[in-house]
Design an enzyme around this catalytic site. Structure first.
Site, PDB file in Angstrom:
ATOM      1  CD  GLN A  14       7.010  -2.120  -3.667  1.00 26.88           C
ATOM      2  OE1 GLN A  14       7.125  -3.143  -3.096  1.00 26.88           O
ATOM      3  NE2 GLN A  14       6.768  -1.882  -4.676  1.00 26.88           N
ATOM      4  CB  SER A  96       5.158  -4.806   3.599  1.00 32.90           C
ATOM      5  OG  SER A  96       5.094  -5.461   2.369  1.00 32.90           O
ATOM      6  CG  LEU A  97      11.184  -4.336   1.021  1.00 30.98           C
ATOM      7  CD1 LEU A  97      11.799  -5.472   0.472  1.00 30.98           C
ATOM      8  CD2 LEU A  97      11.178  -2.985   0.115  1.00 30.98           C
ATOM      9  NE  ARG A 127       8.116  -9.988   0.266  1.00 40.24           N
ATOM     10  CZ  ARG A 127       7.625  -8.807   0.234  1.00 40.24           C
ATOM     11  NH1 ARG A 127       8.228  -7.900  -0.250  1.00 40.24           N
ATOM     12  NH2 ARG A 127       6.597  -8.417   0.984  1.00 40.24           N
ATOM     13  CG  HIS A 216       0.723  -7.071   2.213  1.00 42.65           C
ATOM     14  ND1 HIS A 216       1.450  -8.267   2.729  1.00 42.65           N
ATOM     15  CD2 HIS A 216       1.382  -6.146   2.024  1.00 42.65           C
ATOM     16  CE1 HIS A 216       2.594  -7.770   2.925  1.00 42.65           C
ATOM     17  NE2 HIS A 216       2.544  -6.482   2.451  1.00 42.65           N
ATOM     18  CD  GLN A 272       5.566 -10.128   4.740  1.00 43.25           C
ATOM     19  OE1 GLN A 272       5.508 -10.133   3.333  1.00 43.25           O
ATOM     20  NE2 GLN A 272       6.203  -9.235   5.283  1.00 43.25           N
TER      21      GLN A 272
END
Length: 334
Positions: A14, A96-97, A127, A216, A272
């Protein structure tokens, strides 16, 4: 060149989104077009026709970038004469994503073309909704922000501690020796940016990121709990290609007896969402495992740029449109 021995694929996260992303490959690649068609009309429209403001919304961004990541990956495999379910690569990692795209490409959600892509997309949609909700106040206004801090990571972490106050503020993405992303309450991010600008001796410069939440960080704790519930009944399979994880920076490992633990992977996925991304460690760990070339799949060139800043002797390529695809394939086929 035997690509399986030394090439890793990196999946964008992202913040890499941009209007029109993936359209050129949709027109040029049957494999990419298949991914977009599986994603459905809404996601396809978001990728090709949304403006930057709409794409910035978490619930829009995450499914769209996940789809483009895997469309670029499928097009790369196709151009190399391989099927995406038989990927000729040494390792995967996603930012991440992008880690969800890496899991899908590795078969963690099942065979890519037989439900794996859709299972991953459904999970990404869940999510993204959870993260959007966690990142807003009760009145619906956004709570958090993120900024890329250029400079020594130690100086960034020290400044975070100095200006945090009673707000949430963390160093959340350790991207390279020269870039660390911070995230937290908007007021704290603004204090960090102002302090970095005021005290030039720190050698830190902060640039806001086009995201709509403080990902995060502990702000995402409610999203982590929601994701844990969503993962309860989801079957996961052992990856067919090694995946290097955000949380640890190391390879997704098997149990001591050699078996794969779906439950341990689910725990890592939950962690995560509210833990720092150890991207630099992941890149260095892949290099230590024998990877010498990296192909970034998805919009933008952020991850290939971070590789070059981390590993001086590594080759890094991006695959986001027909031109970059052909450039990468020309090199990888040698």
């Amino acid at each position: 060149m035997n690509t399986k021995k030394n090439v890793a694929v990196l999946f964008a996260g992202q913040g890499a989104q941009k209007p029109g992303m993936g359209f050129a490959l949709y027109e040029a690649s049957a494999a990419a077009r298949k991914i977009f068609d599986l994603a459905g009309e809404e996601t396809l429209h978001d990728c090709f026709h949304s403006d930057a403001d709409h794409l910035k919304e978490t619930e829009v961004t995450q499914p769209a970038v996940y789809t483009v990541d895997l469309a670029c990956f499928a097009a790369l495999c196709e151009a190399l004469g391989k099927d995406a379910e038989d990927a000729p690569f040494a390792a995967f990692a996603g930012f991440s994503l992008g880690e969800y795209a890496a899991f899908a490409a590795a078969g963690v959600f099942g065979p890519l073309w037989s439900g794996g892509f859709e299972t991953g997309l459904s999970l990404v949609k869940t999510r993204s909704r959870l993260m959007k909700e966690a990142g807003r106040y009760k009145d619906g206004s956004p709570r958090g922000a993120m900024a890329a801090a250029m400079g020594d990571p130690g100086a960034v972490v020290s400044l975070v501690s100095r200006v945090r106050g009673d707000d949430v503020l963390e160093a959340v993405n350790f991207n390279s020796p020269a870039q660390t992303v911070i995230a937290g309450d908007l007021s704290a991010v603004e204090r960090f940016t102002a302090a970095a600008k005021k005290d030039r001796s720190l050698g830190v410069k902060a640039v806001p990121l086009p995201v709509s939440g403080a990902f995060h960080t502990p702000i995402m704790a409610p999203a982590a709990r929601g994701l844990e519930a969503a993962l309860t009944e989801l079957p996961l399979s052992a990856p067919q290609v090694p995946v290097f994880l955000n949380v640890t920076g190391s390879e997704l490992s098997a149990q001591s007896d050699g078996s794969f633990s779906p439950e341990r992977l689910k725990e890592t996925m939950v962690r995560q969402i509210q833990s720092p991304v150890q991207w630099r460690k992941s890149v260095e760990a892949m290099a230590a495992a024998g990877v010498s070339a990296f192909a970034e799949a998805g919009p933008g060139k952020t991850l290939s740029g971070l590789v070059k800043k981390t590993l001086s002797d590594a080759a890094a390529y991006s695959v986001e449109d027909t031109e970059s695809l052909m450039e990468a394939v020309t090199v990888l086929k040698k």
